[in-house]
Every structure is written in structure tokens, then in C-alpha cells.
Motif scaffolding. Structure first.
Motif, PDB file in Angstrom:
ATOM      1  N   VAL A 152      -0.913   8.594  65.006  1.00 24.42           N
ATOM      2  CA  VAL A 152      -0.096   9.654  65.611  1.00 24.42           C
ATOM      3  C   VAL A 152       1.131  10.039  64.799  1.00 24.42           C
ATOM      4  O   VAL A 152       1.775  11.038  65.090  1.00 24.42           O
ATOM      5  N   GLY A 153       1.489   9.247  63.786  1.00 26.57           N
ATOM      6  CA  GLY A 153       2.629   9.594  62.945  1.00 26.57           C
ATOM      7  C   GLY A 153       3.978   9.528  63.629  1.00 26.57           C
ATOM      8  O   GLY A 153       4.927  10.207  63.210  1.00 26.57           O
ATOM      9  N   SER A 154       4.104   8.712  64.659  1.00 24.63           N
ATOM     10  CA  SER A 154       5.367   8.660  65.400  1.00 24.63           C
ATOM     11  C   SER A 154       6.507   8.096  64.563  1.00 24.63           C
ATOM     12  O   SER A 154       7.670   8.477  64.739  1.00 24.63           O
ATOM     13  N   GLY A 155       6.198   7.165  63.655  1.00 19.20           N
ATOM     14  CA  GLY A 155       7.243   6.573  62.840  1.00 19.20           C
ATOM     15  C   GLY A 155       7.930   7.596  61.953  1.00 19.20           C
ATOM     16  O   GLY A 155       9.165   7.676  61.906  1.00 19.20           O
ATOM     17  N   ALA A 193      -3.525  18.538  38.160  1.00 22.67           N
ATOM     18  CA  ALA A 193      -2.663  17.863  39.134  1.00 22.67           C
ATOM     19  C   ALA A 193      -2.435  18.828  40.290  1.00 22.67           C
ATOM     20  O   ALA A 193      -1.700  19.809  40.149  1.00 22.67           O
ATOM     21  N   VAL A 194      -3.116  18.569  41.410  1.00 19.10           N
ATOM     22  CA  VAL A 194      -3.028  19.468  42.561  1.00 19.10           C
ATOM     23  C   VAL A 194      -1.933  18.959  43.500  1.00 19.10           C
ATOM     24  O   VAL A 194      -2.004  17.856  44.019  1.00 19.10           O
ATOM     25  N   VAL A 195      -0.927  19.782  43.687  1.00 23.67           N
ATOM     26  CA  VAL A 195       0.241  19.418  44.492  1.00 23.67           C
ATOM     27  C   VAL A 195       0.230  20.244  45.775  1.00 23.67           C
ATOM     28  O   VAL A 195       0.295  21.480  45.723  1.00 23.67           O
ATOM     29  N   GLY A 196       0.156  19.580  46.895  1.00 23.90           N
ATOM     30  CA  GLY A 196       0.134  20.283  48.167  1.00 23.90           C
ATOM     31  C   GLY A 196       1.489  20.882  48.484  1.00 23.90           C
ATOM     32  O   GLY A 196       2.495  20.171  48.537  1.00 23.90           O
ATOM     33  N   VAL A 197       1.526  22.201  48.688  1.00 24.28           N
ATOM     34  CA  VAL A 197       2.767  22.876  49.073  1.00 24.28           C
ATOM     35  C   VAL A 197       2.774  23.185  50.563  1.00 24.28           C
ATOM     36  O   VAL A 197       3.776  23.647  51.107  1.00 24.28           O
ATOM     37  N   SER A 198       1.651  22.939  51.197  1.00 24.95           N
ATOM     38  CA  SER A 198       1.535  23.107  52.641  1.00 24.95           C
ATOM     39  C   SER A 198       0.329  22.288  53.069  1.00 24.95           C
ATOM     40  O   SER A 198      -0.360  21.694  52.233  1.00 24.95           O
ATOM     41  N   GLU A 199       0.079  22.224  54.346  1.00 26.04           N
ATOM     42  CA  GLU A 199      -1.123  21.560  54.816  1.00 26.04           C
ATOM     43  C   GLU A 199      -1.638  22.257  56.060  1.00 26.04           C
ATOM     44  O   GLU A 199      -0.888  22.891  56.806  1.00 26.04           O
ATOM     45  N   LYS A 200      -2.928  22.167  56.221  1.00 27.59           N
ATOM     46  CA  LYS A 200      -3.544  22.789  57.378  1.00 27.59           C
ATOM     47  C   LYS A 200      -3.024  22.174  58.681  1.00 27.59           C
ATOM     48  O   LYS A 200      -2.598  21.012  58.705  1.00 27.59           O
ATOM     49  N   GLY A 201      -3.086  22.965  59.739  1.00 24.49           N
ATOM     50  CA  GLY A 201      -2.854  22.397  61.057  1.00 24.49           C
ATOM     51  C   GLY A 201      -4.053  21.560  61.455  1.00 24.49           C
ATOM     52  O   GLY A 201      -5.153  21.708  60.904  1.00 24.49           O
ATOM     53  N   ILE A 202      -3.860  20.675  62.401  1.00 23.72           N
ATOM     54  CA  ILE A 202      -4.962  19.837  62.864  1.00 23.72           C
ATOM     55  C   ILE A 202      -4.915  19.765  64.382  1.00 23.72           C
ATOM     56  O   ILE A 202      -3.867  19.493  64.965  1.00 23.72           O
ATOM     57  N   ASN A 319     -13.107  18.491  65.777  1.00 27.50           N
ATOM     58  CA  ASN A 319     -11.966  18.313  64.893  1.00 27.50           C
ATOM     59  C   ASN A 319     -11.764  19.612  64.126  1.00 27.50           C
ATOM     60  O   ASN A 319     -12.635  20.045  63.370  1.00 27.50           O
ATOM     61  N   THR A 320     -10.614  20.229  64.318  1.00 27.57           N
ATOM     62  CA  THR A 320     -10.358  21.560  63.780  1.00 27.57           C
ATOM     63  C   THR A 320      -9.194  21.511  62.810  1.00 27.57           C
ATOM     64  O   THR A 320      -8.125  21.000  63.143  1.00 27.57           O
ATOM     65  N   ARG A 321      -9.409  22.006  61.596  1.00 26.31           N
ATOM     66  CA  ARG A 321      -8.357  22.077  60.580  1.00 26.31           C
ATOM     67  C   ARG A 321      -7.998  23.552  60.390  1.00 26.31           C
ATOM     68  O   ARG A 321      -8.818  24.342  59.899  1.00 26.31           O
ATOM     69  N   ILE A 322      -6.791  23.899  60.790  1.00 18.32           N
ATOM     70  CA  ILE A 322      -6.396  25.300  60.918  1.00 18.32           C
ATOM     71  C   ILE A 322      -5.770  25.804  59.618  1.00 18.32           C
ATOM     72  O   ILE A 322      -4.794  25.239  59.118  1.00 18.32           O
ATOM     73  N   ALA A 323      -6.310  26.887  59.102  1.00 16.59           N
ATOM     74  CA  ALA A 323      -5.865  27.435  57.820  1.00 16.59           C
ATOM     75  C   ALA A 323      -4.436  27.939  57.911  1.00 16.59           C
ATOM     76  O   ALA A 323      -3.988  28.445  58.954  1.00 16.59           O
ATOM     77  N   VAL A 324      -3.715  27.805  56.802  1.00 21.08           N
ATOM     78  CA  VAL A 324      -2.381  28.375  56.696  1.00 21.08           C
ATOM     79  C   VAL A 324      -2.490  29.885  56.892  1.00 21.08           C
ATOM     80  O   VAL A 324      -3.362  30.539  56.315  1.00 21.08           O
ATOM     81  N   GLY A 325      -1.623  30.435  57.723  1.00 25.53           N
ATOM     82  CA  GLY A 325      -1.691  31.846  58.067  1.00 25.53           C
ATOM     83  C   GLY A 325      -2.333  32.082  59.411  1.00 25.53           C
ATOM     84  O   GLY A 325      -2.260  33.188  59.954  1.00 25.53           O
ATOM     85  N   ALA A 348      -7.006  22.476  73.737  1.00 20.07           N
ATOM     86  CA  ALA A 348      -6.487  21.806  72.556  1.00 20.07           C
ATOM     87  C   ALA A 348      -5.836  20.487  72.945  1.00 20.07           C
ATOM     88  O   ALA A 348      -5.130  20.394  73.937  1.00 20.07           O
ATOM     89  N   VAL A 349      -6.097  19.458  72.135  1.00 18.20           N
ATOM     90  CA  VAL A 349      -5.502  18.142  72.339  1.00 18.20           C
ATOM     91  C   VAL A 349      -4.742  17.779  71.061  1.00 18.20           C
ATOM     92  O   VAL A 349      -5.276  17.896  69.959  1.00 18.20           O
ATOM     93  N   ASP A 350      -3.496  17.333  71.213  1.00 18.33           N
ATOM     94  CA  ASP A 350      -2.674  16.949  70.046  1.00 18.33           C
ATOM     95  C   ASP A 350      -2.624  18.064  69.008  1.00 18.33           C
ATOM     96  O   ASP A 350      -2.932  17.879  67.829  1.00 18.33           O
ATOM     97  N   ALA A 351      -2.214  19.236  69.456  1.00 18.61           N
ATOM     98  CA  ALA A 351      -2.209  20.399  68.576  1.00 18.61           C
ATOM     99  C   ALA A 351      -1.052  20.348  67.583  1.00 18.61           C
ATOM    100  O   ALA A 351       0.074  19.996  67.919  1.00 18.61           O
ATOM    101  N   SER A 352      -1.359  20.695  66.335  1.00 20.35           N
ATOM    102  CA  SER A 352      -0.355  20.751  65.271  1.00 20.35           C
ATOM    103  C   SER A 352      -0.587  22.022  64.453  1.00 20.35           C
ATOM    104  O   SER A 352      -1.678  22.227  63.922  1.00 20.35           O
ATOM    105  N   GLU A 353       0.432  22.871  64.361  1.00 19.96           N
ATOM    106  CA  GLU A 353       0.309  24.120  63.613  1.00 19.96           C
ATOM    107  C   GLU A 353       0.301  23.858  62.104  1.00 19.96           C
ATOM    108  O   GLU A 353       0.767  22.812  61.648  1.00 19.96           O
ATOM    109  N   PRO A 354      -0.233  24.783  61.310  1.00 21.42           N
ATOM    110  CA  PRO A 354      -0.125  24.642  59.852  1.00 21.42           C
ATOM    111  C   PRO A 354       1.335  24.550  59.426  1.00 21.42           C
ATOM    112  O   PRO A 354       2.224  25.100  60.077  1.00 21.42           O
TER     113      PRO A 354
END
Length: 444
Positions: A152-155, A193-202, A319-325, A348-354
Motif C-alpha cells: 500500500v505504500g503507507s510508509g 537509460a530509460v528514466v521515468g518522468v511520470s508513471e501510470k495510475g493504478i 488490474n488497470t494501469r491508467i495512461a498519463v493524460g 474502483a478500488v484503491d484508485a490512484s491517478e497518473p
């Protein structure tokens, strides 16, 4: 390998042997293992613990390395929890931290070798060595080590909130993410070297059908499971539309400049050839297909509790990975339209936006790119959208430059072992990762 390298490797193996496995059922978590990990750190890294201030937020850890003068700090992130593993099916036990081979081909086998104790221990090694040589950063450096990124990433969320309450806005945050890879982009032979500048929502999307139960010998014409199965096949037949974001285009243009053959002409004209590129990305591989669209994967199914009883509730988790935008709301609307059945409840359960998009230029990007280039001079550094989810997303509210990059060269086979059996890392690769963190810290 020098004596110092051997000692560093043994410290890494010691920490890999501690089974800090995250579990969704918190009551099943072996918290004493997490305590053992935390207690081991001052014993293994005494100089770091003498020089840096330390805080514990639950089982997550926050360190502050005071700089020589005021200024926006840098945050280096990692997590020490790992996904569960048993010995079954592993070539070497997941918590044995066994070594095979020698030289550049020496491998270290263990759960967490890459995800993500590899980065965490590499950070510790870099800081410990710099403290011992008397180095002190120009501005503050924080180390944020989460304990439950795999659940859950609470820390990390708590630590980000603590920094926000103190009015701290980092100049740069670096968490796990992309890596140094080869042969993932057609026509490009140089390492990338691929550097993530954003990440999909989940978001976990639950599809539920409720119906009267009864004996399986007299089923209705359409059972709850049939209705649910129909909803799943309809969703599968209607994928989300492909889109090329500004980051996608920047990545194609950056890599296209290093491509050979006829594809170079296509990739360097990415903006004019977007319709063609959407088709190309959709066909190259699963990874490229996921880059340009929201994806769905049915990961869990539940029906009747008995073989001869009709289910009163049939349920699927998508399991849904939501595109940026895009957004959670847009995703749910697409799923409802695709299913075309009001009897199927969609929630939706535990929704997280991009995540917001961090800049792929400017001083912080240049600082990270320079650290990568110092160790991997042939690598082409490019932005990309991270397909997974990281703890870094919790820091986007306090920092505009949040990057996701794991400083290791990883083959497709090694990347495929993440969250799977036989996770391992080349020892030389891990040592070069320490060097990347060292270069970045020297530039802080």
C-alpha cells in the motif's frame, strides 16, 4: 574484486537474507524480520549512522544528511520490503543470497536483489564511503526507505507528508524505475537509460454480478458467471485507444536520433507520423503496447464456494494501469461502455491517478543524466512513462522533479524475474549502480 568490494557484497548478502516480505494481510506479515533488518543497518553502516540524523516512521526510515549550506535538498528513495517467495521452483533459495560464476558473469541470486534492496543497499554503500572520506554534500540529502511499497505504500506516503509539514520542497527525488537496457527499441544498438518522468495510475476495478443462487442442476439461462464472463470478453475486445503523449514523442525523437536504417526517418519525424507510430507501438511488443494506452488485465476471479451450487455473487478484479493524460473517471466510463450491461457493477478500488510529468530538461534532469553518463558513457538517456507504480508518486506533491530510475544494466530475462522466480543481479552491475549514486551525491 578488491577487499572493499568483497566487504560491500557481503553486507548486501546479509540484508538479502532477511525475509522482509510484504503481505496484503498485515496480520500475516513477519514484522520481526523487518525489525531485524532495521537493527542490522547501524551495525553494517556505522559511519553513515554516526553522521546522518535518523527517524523511524513505523517500519519506514528517514535519514537526513545535513549539507554545507542552505538550499533545496535531494531525496534518494528505495524500499526494503519484497514480494513473498518460497523455495519452490527457484534455482537457488530466494533468501539464500547465493553466488554463482565469476568476474563480470558473477551472479547474486535472491528475492530483492533488484527490487528493491539492490538500490537501497547501493545507496547505503555510496553514502557510507563518502562519509568515511570526509565528503559532505552542498545541500541536504534525505534517504527515504519504505517498508510496504509492494502493498500500500503507507510508509512513503507518511514520510512525504512529514516533509510537507516541515515545509521541505526537494529539488530532486529519485526512486526505482527504469534501467539501462539494450535492444528494446528497433534500430538502436546503444544502451538506453530509460528514466521515468511520470508513471501510470493504478486502479483495481471490481466487476460484480449478483444473482439468486440455487442448485447447479437447474441453472437459469444466464448465470452470474456467464454474465461476468461476457463482460470480461467484451472488455477484452475493446482496448483503450492508443495515444502518444509529449513524453512518448520526446522518447521516440531522442532514440530515433540514434537509430539506424529506414526506421530512423520515421522516428525522427514522430510528430508528423503519430498515426503510424501508434500502430507500430501497438504491434512491436507487450511493453510498447502498454506505453501508449491504458491497459487492463483480469487478475482475480471468484464464484461459488461449492462445485454444485450456483454463485450468488460472481466477481472479477481488473488490474488497470491508467495512461498519463487519462483519469480514473475516464477509465471507469470506458469500461462501462465496453461491457454494456447495467447488471454488472463496476467500481474502483484503491484508485490512484497518473502522476504529474517531471521535466526532461533543466538542472535536475541534467544532474541525473550526468551521473548516469559518468558510469555509462555510451548510454542514451531518455524520458519515459513508467508502467508500474512506485513510492515516488507520493512525493509529486512536494517536488516537481520526481524521477524513477534504477541504475543497473538489466537484460529482458532479468527484468522478467522481477516478482517472479530466480530474481538475480550481476555483481558487477550492482557495483556500477553504487557508482551512479556516488556521482549523483557528489553533484548534490
Amino acid at each position: 574484486m578488491t577487499a572493499a568490494d568483497t566487504a560491500a557484497l557481503e553486507r548486501f548478502r546479509t540484508l538479502l537474507r532477511i525475509p522482509t516480505m510484504s503481505r496484503n494481510a498485515v496480520e500475516e506479515t513477519d514484522w520481526p524480520a523487518f525489525d531485524r533488518f532495521v537493527v542490522a543497518l547501524p551495525e553494517l553502516y556505522p559511519a553513515l549512522h554516526a553522521a546522518l540524523e535518523q527517524e523511524r516512521h513505523g517500519h519506514s526510515l528517514l535519514y537526513r544528511w545535513r549539507g554545507r549550506e542552505d538550499g533545496a535538498p535531494m531525496v534518494l528513495m528505495a524500499h526494503y520490503d519484497v514480494v513473498p517467495a518460497t523455495d519452490e521452483g527457484w534455482t537457488h533459495p530466494p533468501f539464500g543470497a547465493e553466488l554463482t560464476g565469476s568476474g563480470e558473469q558473477q551472479l547474486l541470486w535472491a528475492r530483492g536483489a533488484i527490487d528493491d534492496k539492490g538500490s537501497l543497499v547501493a545507496i547505503l554503500e555510496a553514502v557510507e564511503a563518502l562519509v568515511r572520506e570526509g565528503f559532505r554534500p552542498e545541500h541536504d540529502v534525505y534517504l527515504s526507505f519504505g517498508h510496504d511499497e509492494e502493498t500500500v505504500g503507507s510508509g512513503a506516503r507518511t514520510i512525504a507528508a512529514v516533509l510537507a509539514e516541515r515545509g521541505i520542497r526537494p529539488a530532486l527525488v529519485l526512486d526505482e524505475g527504469g534501467a539501462v537496457v539494450e535492444r528494446i527499441f528497433p534500430g538502436v544498438t546503444a544502451p538506453i537509460a530509460v528514466v521515468g518522468v511520470s508513471e501510470k495510475g493504478i486502479t483495481s476495478v471490481r466487476l460484480t454480478v449478483e444473482q439468486h443462487g440455487g442448485h447447479a442442476s437447474t441453472p437459469p439461462r444466464t448465470t452470474a458467471t456467464v454474465r461476468l464472463a461476457r463482460a470480461i470478453t467484451r472488455l477484452d475486445a475493446r482496448p483503450f485507444p492508443a495515444r502518444l503523449t509529449e513524453t512518448n514523442l520526446r522518447m521516440v525523437e531522442t532514440l530515433g536520433a540514434h537509430a539506424t536504417g529506414p526506421l530512423r526517418a520515421v522516428f525522427t519525424r514522430a510528430r508528423r507520423l503519430q498515426p503510424l507510430l501508434r500502430v507500430v507501438f501497438g504491434r512491436l511488443s507487450d511493453e510498447t503496447r502498454a506505453i501508449v494506452r491504458t491497459t487492463t488485465a483480469v487478475t482475480q476471479l471468484r464464484g461459488s464456494l461449492a462445485a454444485n451450487a450456483l454463485p450468488e455473487t460472481a466477481e472479477a478484479v481488473v488490474n488497470t494501469r491508467i495512461a498519463v493524460g487519462s483519469s480514473v473517471a475516464e477509465t471507469l466510463e470506458h469500461i462501462r461502455r465496453a461491457i454494456r450491461d447495467d447488471a454488472v457493477r463496476v467500481e474502483a478500488v484503491d484508485a490512484s491517478e497518473p502522476s504529474p510529468v517531471s521535466p526532461a530538461d533543466g538542472p535536475e534532469w541534467d544532474r541525473l543524466a550526468a551521473a548516469i553518463g559518468a558510469v555509462h558513457p555510451r548510454a542514451v538517456v531518455t524520458p519515459y512513462i513508467m508502467l508500474g507504480a512506485s513510492d515516488g508518486r507520493h512525493f509529486t506533491g512536494i517536488c516537481d522533479a520526481v524521477y524513477r530510475f534504477t541504475p543497473f544494466e538489466l537484460s529482458a530475462e532479468e527484468r522478467g524475474a522481477l516478482h517472479a522466480r530466480d530474481e538475480r543481479i550481476h555483481v558487477a552491475t550492482w557495483q556500477r549502480g553504487i557508482a551512479v549514486y556516488t556521482a549523483l551525491l557528489r553533484a548534490s
